[in-house]
Design an enzyme around this catalytic site. Structure first.
Site, PDB file in Angstrom:
ATOM      1  N   ARG A   1       0.820  -1.216   0.000  1.00 27.41           N
ATOM      2  CA  ARG A   1       0.000   0.000   0.000  1.00 27.41           C
ATOM      3  C   ARG A   1       0.849   1.259   0.000  1.00 27.41           C
ATOM      4  NH1 ARG A   1      -4.833  -2.118  -0.116  1.00 27.41           N
ATOM      5  NH2 ARG A   1      -4.993  -4.168   0.799  1.00 27.41           N
TER       6      ARG A   1
ATOM      7  N   HIS B   1       3.710  -9.569  -7.316  1.00 33.04           N
ATOM      8  CA  HIS B   1       2.543  -8.686  -7.455  1.00 33.04           C
ATOM      9  C   HIS B   1       2.999  -7.270  -7.136  1.00 33.04           C
ATOM     10  CE1 HIS B   1      -1.419  -7.005  -7.247  1.00 33.04           C
ATOM     11  NE2 HIS B   1      -2.037  -8.178  -7.294  1.00 33.04           N
TER      12      HIS B   1
ATOM     13  N   TYR C   1      -0.397  -1.711  -4.826  1.00 32.65           N
ATOM     14  CA  TYR C   1      -1.716  -1.250  -5.262  1.00 32.65           C
ATOM     15  C   TYR C   1      -1.736   0.203  -5.749  1.00 32.65           C
ATOM     16  CZ  TYR C   1      -3.437  -5.580  -3.308  1.00 32.65           C
ATOM     17  OH  TYR C   1      -3.648  -6.897  -3.064  1.00 32.65           O
TER      18      TYR C   1
ATOM     19  N   HIS D   1      -2.715  -4.411 -11.696  1.00 29.66           N
ATOM     20  CA  HIS D   1      -4.063  -4.150 -12.190  1.00 29.66           C
ATOM     21  C   HIS D   1      -4.004  -3.206 -13.391  1.00 29.66           C
ATOM     22  CE1 HIS D   1      -6.108  -5.481  -8.210  1.00 29.66           C
ATOM     23  NE2 HIS D   1      -5.168  -6.290  -8.601  1.00 29.66           N
TER      24      HIS D   1
ATOM     25  N   GLU E   1      -4.011  -7.662 -14.772  1.00 27.80           N
ATOM     26  CA  GLU E   1      -5.104  -8.370 -14.103  1.00 27.80           C
ATOM     27  C   GLU E   1      -6.453  -7.710 -14.376  1.00 27.80           C
ATOM     28  OE1 GLU E   1      -4.220  -9.101 -10.020  1.00 27.80           O
ATOM     29  OE2 GLU E   1      -6.265  -9.702  -9.520  1.00 27.80           O
TER      30      GLU E   1
ATOM     31  N   ASP F   1      -8.512 -13.041 -12.580  1.00 28.50           N
ATOM     32  CA  ASP F   1      -8.911 -13.168 -11.175  1.00 28.50           C
ATOM     33  C   ASP F   1     -10.381 -13.569 -11.133  1.00 28.50           C
ATOM     34  OD1 ASP F   1     -10.044 -12.311  -8.559  1.00 28.50           O
ATOM     35  OD2 ASP F   1      -8.009 -11.623  -8.162  1.00 28.50           O
TER      36      ASP F   1
ATOM     37  N   HIS G   1     -12.724 -11.088  -9.232  1.00 28.53           N
ATOM     38  CA  HIS G   1     -12.922  -9.833  -9.961  1.00 28.53           C
ATOM     39  C   HIS G   1     -13.850 -10.038 -11.168  1.00 28.53           C
ATOM     40  CE1 HIS G   1      -8.742  -8.431  -8.317  1.00 28.53           C
ATOM     41  NE2 HIS G   1      -9.633  -8.634  -7.364  1.00 28.53           N
TER      42      HIS G   1
ATOM     43  N   HIS H   1      -5.928 -16.057 -10.640  1.00 29.42           N
ATOM     44  CA  HIS H   1      -6.043 -15.784  -9.207  1.00 29.42           C
ATOM     45  C   HIS H   1      -7.315 -16.480  -8.753  1.00 29.42           C
ATOM     46  CE1 HIS H   1      -3.375 -11.920  -8.951  1.00 29.42           C
ATOM     47  NE2 HIS H   1      -2.674 -13.046  -8.968  1.00 29.42           N
TER      48      HIS H   1
ATOM     49  N   ASP I   1     -14.739  -5.602  -4.878  1.00 25.55           N
ATOM     50  CA  ASP I   1     -13.573  -6.477  -4.819  1.00 25.55           C
ATOM     51  C   ASP I   1     -13.427  -7.014  -3.388  1.00 25.55           C
ATOM     52  OD1 ASP I   1     -11.167  -7.737  -5.011  1.00 25.55           O
ATOM     53  OD2 ASP I   1     -10.004  -5.959  -5.512  1.00 25.55           O
TER      54      ASP I   1
ATOM     55  N   HIS J   1     -12.681 -10.521  -1.471  1.00 24.08           N
ATOM     56  CA  HIS J   1     -12.289 -11.933  -1.607  1.00 24.08           C
ATOM     57  C   HIS J   1     -12.895 -12.776  -0.487  1.00 24.08           C
ATOM     58  CE1 HIS J   1      -8.452 -10.848  -4.073  1.00 24.08           C
ATOM     59  NE2 HIS J   1      -9.501 -10.135  -4.422  1.00 24.08           N
TER      60      HIS J   1
ATOM     61  N   GLU K   1      -5.593 -15.902  -3.272  1.00 19.36           N
ATOM     62  CA  GLU K   1      -5.420 -14.618  -2.572  1.00 19.36           C
ATOM     63  C   GLU K   1      -6.579 -14.490  -1.591  1.00 19.36           C
ATOM     64  OE1 GLU K   1      -5.663 -12.187  -6.111  1.00 19.36           O
ATOM     65  OE2 GLU K   1      -3.539 -11.677  -5.925  1.00 19.36           O
TER      66      GLU K   1
HETATM   67 ZN   LIG Z   1      -8.964  -8.379  -5.500  1.00 21.77          ZN
HETATM   68 ZN   LIG Z   2      -6.045 -10.916  -7.832  1.00 23.31          ZN
END
Ligand SMILES: [Zn+2]
Ligand SMILES: [Zn+2]
Length: 289
Positions: free
Chosen positions: A42, A72, A75, A112, A148, A182, A185, A218, A231, A233, A263
């Site tokens: 982050r 990855h 963000y 992303h 993604e 994903d 998503h 993902h 979003d 999970h 994830e």
């Molecule tokens: Zn996500």
């Molecule tokens: Zn993902």
């Protein structure tokens, strides 16, 4: 990858206790592949790793039978940003992630699609294509870029397969750029995956529109309704995709042989183990309906 091999199962693992711990965890979970952050997810700050720690990670992964390591990006990365300063920072971060991925024996950096921030989807995709073209030029050998798909909230792009089609058109099918699919998503964006029929419809739409198969998956269940663009999970089988959806996904021919990275939430100890086990049991032929 061979079309006949089953999906290879991996998980996004924390790195806070050091890379040696990360590989030990992967070994304990019997993972075939793993994903990790190499900077504060982050923020922008890169973790400081000694070259030796990264080299050891690479050789430990090899001896643990981990066939694939994915980095990855953080963000904050927005390669589609109309703000030149943010875009420059994003370019720098992803380029650095790619160098670290190479050092760690990784095969891809995933991020992303990004936000157009009011400039519009067309302009956003054009900017993203420009960013990717410049990144590809300096990319270390063996490390590719994976874009993604997203839940598609607000000005976030990647919630529609057409966005990927437009991007790949501009990139002229550059082989160094692929798609990370994903499941949470996609389902949240309205490409339903809750059952064999929906999975087949949504993946057929992907294939028809994007033209190239995904290169990475993902594996996440979704805590929000299909099409809600949220979003969130969820543990495998316990969300709105559910067991029937994953059973179908894990058997799809176009996803076989790919890495499927979990994830899923880590709220209780061993949540990762439970999700890996659930995926493996849904993959087993005995679990088929
Ligand atoms: Zn996500
Ligand atoms: Zn993902």
């Amino acid at each position: 990858m061979s079309g006949a091999a089953p999906m290879r199962i991996g998980a996004h693992l924390p790195v806070g206790r050091g890379l040696a711990w990360t590989v030990r965890r992967a070994r304990r979970l019997r993972l075939d592949c793993l994903q990790l952050f190499v900077r504060n997810p982050r923020g922008w700050r890169a973790r400081a790793y000694a070259d030796r720690e990264m080299d050891e990670f690479r050789s430990r992964c090899a001896s643990a039978g981990i066939a694939s390591v994915i980095v990855h990006s953080c963000y904050l990365v927005n390669l589609a940003s109309p703000d030149e300063e943010l875009r420059a920072r994003s370019l720098e971060a992803v380029a650095d992630d790619a160098v670290r991925a190479a050092r760690l024996g990784g095969s891809a950096v995933v991020f992303h699609m990004g936000h157009h921030m009011g400039a519009g989807v067309r302009a956003g995709i054009r900017t993203l294509a420009r960013s990717l073209s410049s990144l590809v030029k300096g990319l270390p050998e063996g490390v590719d870029l994976l874009v993604e798909n997203a839940a598609g909230r607000g000005t976030e792009m990647g919630g529609e397969w057409e966005h990927f089609a437009a991007l790949f058109d501009l990139l002229d099918g550059d082989p160094r750029v692929g798609v990370c699919f994903d499941t949470c998503h996609a389902h949240a964006a309205g490409y339903r995956l809750d059952g064999a029929r929906w999975v087949s419809r949504s993946l057929a739409g992907f294939k028809r529109t994007v033209g190239v198969p995904p290169r990475l998956v993902h594996l996440n269940d979704c805590a929000a309704p299909a099409g809600a663009h949220k979003d969130l999970h969820q543990h495998i089988g316990l969300g709105t995709i559910g067991e029937a959806g994953f059973r179908a996904l894990l058997r799809r021919r176009e996803l076989r042989g790919l890495c499927g990275i979990l994830e899923t939430p880590m709220t209780r100890p061993r949540d990762d183990l439970r999700n890996v086990r659930r995926v493996r049991s849904l993959m087993a032929p005995a679990a088929s309906p």
